[in-house]
Design an enzyme around this catalytic site. Structure first.
Site, PDB file in Angstrom:
ATOM      1  N   ALA A  22      89.575  47.997   1.947  1.00 38.09           N
ATOM      2  CA  ALA A  22      89.463  48.045   3.414  1.00 38.09           C
ATOM      3  C   ALA A  22      88.344  47.135   3.909  1.00 38.09           C
ATOM      4  O   ALA A  22      88.461  46.526   4.979  1.00 38.09           O
ATOM      5  CB  ALA A  22      89.226  49.480   3.869  1.00 38.09           C
ATOM      6  N   THR A  74      98.916  56.233  13.723  1.00 36.78           N
ATOM      7  CA  THR A  74      99.037  55.827  12.331  1.00 36.78           C
ATOM      8  C   THR A  74     100.052  54.702  12.176  1.00 36.78           C
ATOM      9  O   THR A  74     100.864  54.434  13.060  1.00 36.78           O
ATOM     10  CB  THR A  74      99.440  57.005  11.433  1.00 36.78           C
ATOM     11  OG1 THR A  74     100.774  57.407  11.750  1.00 36.78           O
ATOM     12  CG2 THR A  74      98.497  58.181  11.608  1.00 36.78           C
ATOM     13  N   HIS A  81      95.997  51.965  13.765  1.00 41.73           N
ATOM     14  CA  HIS A  81      95.718  51.926  12.330  1.00 41.73           C
ATOM     15  C   HIS A  81      96.296  50.645  11.740  1.00 41.73           C
ATOM     16  O   HIS A  81      97.418  50.245  12.080  1.00 41.73           O
ATOM     17  CB  HIS A  81      96.382  53.101  11.620  1.00 41.73           C
ATOM     18  CG  HIS A  81      95.803  54.438  11.954  1.00 41.73           C
ATOM     19  ND1 HIS A  81      95.757  55.468  11.043  1.00 41.73           N
ATOM     20  CD2 HIS A  81      95.246  54.927  13.093  1.00 41.73           C
ATOM     21  CE1 HIS A  81      95.208  56.535  11.603  1.00 41.73           C
ATOM     22  NE2 HIS A  81      94.896  56.226  12.856  1.00 41.73           N
ATOM     23  N   GLY A 128      95.027  51.641   2.766  1.00 34.72           N
ATOM     24  CA  GLY A 128      96.401  52.138   2.797  1.00 34.72           C
ATOM     25  C   GLY A 128      96.906  52.516   1.419  1.00 34.72           C
ATOM     26  O   GLY A 128      96.316  52.164   0.391  1.00 34.72           O
ATOM     27  N   GLU A 177      94.937  62.282  16.600  1.00 37.15           N
ATOM     28  CA  GLU A 177      95.777  61.340  15.857  1.00 37.15           C
ATOM     29  C   GLU A 177      97.232  61.735  16.010  1.00 37.15           C
ATOM     30  O   GLU A 177      97.597  62.901  15.891  1.00 37.15           O
ATOM     31  CB  GLU A 177      95.405  61.346  14.375  1.00 37.15           C
ATOM     32  CG  GLU A 177      96.266  60.380  13.547  1.00 37.15           C
ATOM     33  CD  GLU A 177      95.871  60.355  12.092  1.00 37.15           C
ATOM     34  OE1 GLU A 177      94.775  59.835  11.798  1.00 37.15           O
ATOM     35  OE2 GLU A 177      96.640  60.880  11.256  1.00 37.15           O
TER      36      GLU A 177
END
Length: 287
Positions: free
Chosen positions: A123, A47, A77, A108, A16
């Protein structure tokens, strides 16, 4: 290629990264990616964070470069709490245009002094929306120690089952420092009928400030072995860095021995640390 396909072949290794701060040009990330590409990860996720369309553009640009410039599958993301359906639809159109097939769908964090848009409360709502608006591979987040706002691990597993049923094909865990939590979590997933691959999220901790921030944000528990490491090396930056790398390597070796589906390494845009870990576990990840 959809990243869920990798799990049929091997133990997956993914990384990531995050876009540079707004005060820095977005292309400063490419030095990090140049130094990470030698690890040959199966995919790299990017991200999003808080901040609206500017952050969306940075995520899209970096994810597109990972796929087309570096030849590595990318994952974008998308946190949905502050998105309208129109915002989400536009992001999906942009991802399609850049041939990005993989999305990590997230609720988030709440942005201070800004109300949620109201179209996506969880989500799972975004997962269903993505499923209905294109042929994407949808990844979900999960929490071996339970999400702080879930009201308990049983409730958290119930919510996760709902998210998987909505269209998630693989999961990535939040960071943890005690593998026992991950193994018990995996057993609970099996009992709940959740049968998708689960990558263990590992973050090498290299300074006291970093771990204090992680504990505050995520509520992760620190085992005695970890706190002893902090007490012994916390005031020596080089020793703490090396000890943090060694701790992460030990976690990964143990996870591999227990048949983990994959490792997702939170690099914190630090290629030195990521490469040191990769050197130590490369053969495990290649098997």
């Amino acid at each position: 290629m959809k990243t869920s396909e990798f799990f049929k072949q091997k133990t997956v290794l993914s990384l990531e990264v995050f876009p540079p701060k707004r005060t820095a040009p977005v292309d400063t990330i490419y030095k990090t990616l140049d130094e990470l590409k030698g690890m040959t990860p199966d995919f790299i996720s990017v991200t999003y964070g808080a901040g609206g369309s500017e952050n969306s553009r940075a995520t899209l640009e970096i994810a597109s470069s990972i796929k087309h410039r570096y030849g590595i599958e990318s994952v974008a993301h998308i946190p949905c709490l502050h998105l309208t359906k129109e915002d989400a639809a536009e992001i999906l159109l942009q991802l399609k245009a850049h041939q990005i097939e993989n999305i990590l769908a997230l609720r988030g964090d709440r942005i201070p002094d800004r109300e949620p848009a109201g179209d996506f409360k969880y989500a799972a709502d975004l997962v269903g929306f993505i499923r209905d608006h294109g042929d994407f591979n949808i990844i979900g987040a999960c929490y071996p120690e339970g999400h702080q706002e879930s009201g308990g691990l049983v409730r958290d597993i119930h919510n996760l089952k709902h998210k998987v049923d909505a269209g998630v094909s693989q999961l990535i865990t939040q960071l943890f420092f005690d593998n026992g939590y991950f193994y018990r979590f995996r057993e609970r997933l099996d009992l709940a009928g959740i049968r998708v691959p689960v990558e263990a999220g590992i973050m090498p901790v290299v300074n006291k400030k970093q771990i204090e921030r992680m504990v505050s944000l995520c509520g992760v528990r620190l085992p005695k072995k970890f706190t002893s490491m902090m007490e012994r090396y916390g005031d020596n930056p080089v020793a703490m860095r090396d000890a943090g790398i060694a701790y992460a390597v030990d976690q990964i070796v143990d996870l591999a021995a227990h048949g983990v589906d994959g490792i997702h390494l939170y690099t914190m845009n630090n290629p030195y640390i990521a490469n040191k870990i990769h050197e130590a576990v490369f053969r495990l990840m290649a098997s």
